[in-house]
Design an enzyme around this catalytic site. Structure first.
Site, PDB file in Angstrom:
ATOM      1  N   TRP A  55       0.850  -1.208   0.000  1.00 43.93           N
ATOM      2  CA  TRP A  55       0.000   0.000   0.000  1.00 43.93           C
ATOM      3  C   TRP A  55       0.881   1.251   0.000  1.00 43.93           C
ATOM      4  O   TRP A  55       0.552   2.241  -0.631  1.00 43.93           O
ATOM      5  CB  TRP A  55      -0.950  -0.003   1.213  1.00 43.93           C
ATOM      6  CG  TRP A  55      -2.181  -0.841   0.981  1.00 43.93           C
ATOM      7  CD1 TRP A  55      -2.264  -1.955   0.191  1.00 43.93           C
ATOM      8  CD2 TRP A  55      -3.492  -0.626   1.505  1.00 43.93           C
ATOM      9  NE1 TRP A  55      -3.545  -2.447   0.210  1.00 43.93           N
ATOM     10  CE2 TRP A  55      -4.328  -1.659   1.010  1.00 43.93           C
ATOM     11  CE3 TRP A  55      -4.054   0.319   2.359  1.00 43.93           C
ATOM     12  CZ2 TRP A  55      -5.685  -1.766   1.331  1.00 43.93           C
ATOM     13  CZ3 TRP A  55      -5.403   0.219   2.692  1.00 43.93           C
ATOM     14  CH2 TRP A  55      -6.204  -0.811   2.175  1.00 43.93           C
ATOM     15  N   ASP A 102       4.383   0.271  11.109  1.00 37.04           N
ATOM     16  CA  ASP A 102       4.102  -1.157  11.348  1.00 37.04           C
ATOM     17  C   ASP A 102       4.934  -1.631  12.533  1.00 37.04           C
ATOM     18  O   ASP A 102       5.988  -1.071  12.843  1.00 37.04           O
ATOM     19  CB  ASP A 102       4.429  -2.007  10.119  1.00 37.04           C
ATOM     20  CG  ASP A 102       3.656  -3.340  10.126  1.00 37.04           C
ATOM     21  OD1 ASP A 102       2.702  -3.477   9.350  1.00 37.04           O
ATOM     22  OD2 ASP A 102       4.005  -4.237  10.939  1.00 37.04           O
ATOM     23  N   ASP A 143      -4.545  -1.231   6.428  1.00 36.56           N
ATOM     24  CA  ASP A 143      -4.860  -2.585   5.963  1.00 36.56           C
ATOM     25  C   ASP A 143      -4.503  -3.570   7.077  1.00 36.56           C
ATOM     26  O   ASP A 143      -4.113  -4.702   6.832  1.00 36.56           O
ATOM     27  CB  ASP A 143      -4.027  -2.848   4.694  1.00 36.56           C
ATOM     28  CG  ASP A 143      -4.375  -4.161   4.023  1.00 36.56           C
ATOM     29  OD1 ASP A 143      -5.522  -4.600   4.157  1.00 36.56           O
ATOM     30  OD2 ASP A 143      -3.489  -4.745   3.367  1.00 36.56           O
ATOM     31  N   LYS A 183      -9.409  -1.723   6.517  1.00 35.04           N
ATOM     32  CA  LYS A 183      -9.935  -3.083   6.358  1.00 35.04           C
ATOM     33  C   LYS A 183     -10.936  -3.376   7.482  1.00 35.04           C
ATOM     34  O   LYS A 183     -10.718  -2.987   8.630  1.00 35.04           O
ATOM     35  CB  LYS A 183      -8.760  -4.071   6.442  1.00 35.04           C
ATOM     36  CG  LYS A 183      -9.143  -5.471   5.961  1.00 35.04           C
ATOM     37  CD  LYS A 183      -8.320  -6.578   6.580  1.00 35.04           C
ATOM     38  CE  LYS A 183      -6.863  -6.629   6.229  1.00 35.04           C
ATOM     39  NZ  LYS A 183      -6.568  -7.235   4.943  1.00 35.04           N
TER      40      LYS A 183
END
Ligand code: SAM
Length: 332
Positions: A55, A102, A143, A183
């Site tokens: 992404w 992340d 996501d 998501k």
């Protein structure tokens, strides 16, 4: 099983490698953009739960891309005009800031600043804002997915928690009027999530891109026009969910029950992610195996893969579909 068999079974897995994306998930964001035009005017974007980075690749290519306008011409006026355009484009590219967050490290990407951190922490929100020199983001995408257990209720609950954590951190960094894409698992409590998102965004749509398998409960909420309630102070405590999860929100009626539109998106002539395609897609081009684009850096499942390869795992369970869908390509 030959290494090309996954190419046959999963057309988006194959195309991702051929087009240089790190994971097939890239197509989901591209197809959402086809429907919602997500990137117009975006200068500051945040990719939450970004590893292995497909992404972020989409954001980098879409927000920083400039067509090469330095074409040959003899006309001096046109030449100067083009050079001026190129200069502006370069300046615009400089202006674009993309931050990827992340828990895991990921390989670097052009124009993307990485934060290895947890999206549930306020310190991560503060770091994002620091990277934008105090300016708010125009777009936040997420996501995020927890490690799927296969126990549907547990997976849906944890996914909902992650989505709310993403919403929380978004309230710290997004500008009023901004866009949030995340998501979502369409489980039995999904209307509760819709209601919560509608508190913060005037338009919420549940979208299913062509590249997301029909057999998976995964979909994406596209939330437009961030407009928090007056006096809302961003915090990280999931106040909405934690204190009221026992209430059966699906029982709400009348104006209290929120039903958001559902949209299938992506070009309808695009490949069907549930179909198996022949290796030779068109008669003029012979199939050639393409290796994965970018191996993940130290993934937490490295040890398990090693054990499996050496047949040292006690039991080989197949992964639940929702998780298989978003595994990085290099994992295969
Ligand atoms: N969008 C990515 C791409 O296109 O390459 C794929 C994302 S992958 C499906 C889900 C990611 O969520 C994993 O890399 C995982 O480490 C991350 N994640 C899960 N919980 C997180 C948390 N609390 N904070 C940050 N990242 C998290």
């Amino acid at each position: 099983m030959g290494r090309s068999s996954k190419d046959k079974r999963d057309i988006y897995y194959r195309l991702a490698k051929e087009e240089g994306w790190r994971a097939r998930s890239a197509f989901k964001l591209l197809q959402l953009d086809q429907e919602f035009n997500l990137f117009t005017g975006v200068r500051r974007a945040v990719d939450l739960c970004a590893a292995p980075g497909s992404w972020s690749q989409v954001l980098s290519r879409k927000l920083r891309a400039s067509e090469d306008k330095k074409g040959e011409t003899r006309n001096e006026e046109v030449k100067e005009e083009r050079n001026e355009e190129v200069k502006k484009e370069e300046e615009r590219k400089e202006e674009v800031k993309i931050v990827a967050v992340d828990l895991q490290a990921m390989a670097p990407l052009p124009g993307v600043t990485q934060i290895q951190g947890d999206i549930t922490k306020v310190s991560t929100a503060q770091e994002i804002v620091r990277h934008f020199s105090g300016q708010p983001a125009d777009l936040v995408v997420c996501d995020g997915a927890p490690d799927v257990t296969g126990l549907h209720d547990v997976d849906e609950y944890i996914q909902a928690q992650l989505l709310l954590a993403a919403l929380n951190i978004t309230t710290h960094v997004l500008k009023p009027g901004g866009t949030f894409v995340a998501k979502i698992f369409r489980g039995k409590d999904v209307t509760l999530l819709y209601s919560q998102l509608r508190v913060f965004f005037s338009q919420v749509t549940c979208a299913k891109p062509r590249s997301s398998r029909n057999s998976s409960i995964e979909a994406f909420v596209v939330c437009l026009n961030y407009s928090p309630p007056e006096g809302y102070v961003p915090n990280m405590s999931n106040p909405l969910l934690d204190h009221s999860y026992d209430v059966d929100f699906n029982q709400l009626e009348g104006p209290n029950r929120i039903i958001v539109p559902f949209l299938a998106c992506g070009d309808l002539s695009a490949y069907d992610s549930d179909q198996t395609y022949p290796l030779q897609l068109d008669a003029s081009q012979e199939y050639r195996y393409t290796p994965p684009t970018q191996p993940p850096i130290k993934p937490p499942y490295q040890q398990a893969c090693l054990l499996r390869r050496n047949n040292l795992l006690a039991k080989e369970d197949s992964l639940p579909l929702a998780q298989e869908d978003s595994l990085p390509l290099a994992h295969e």
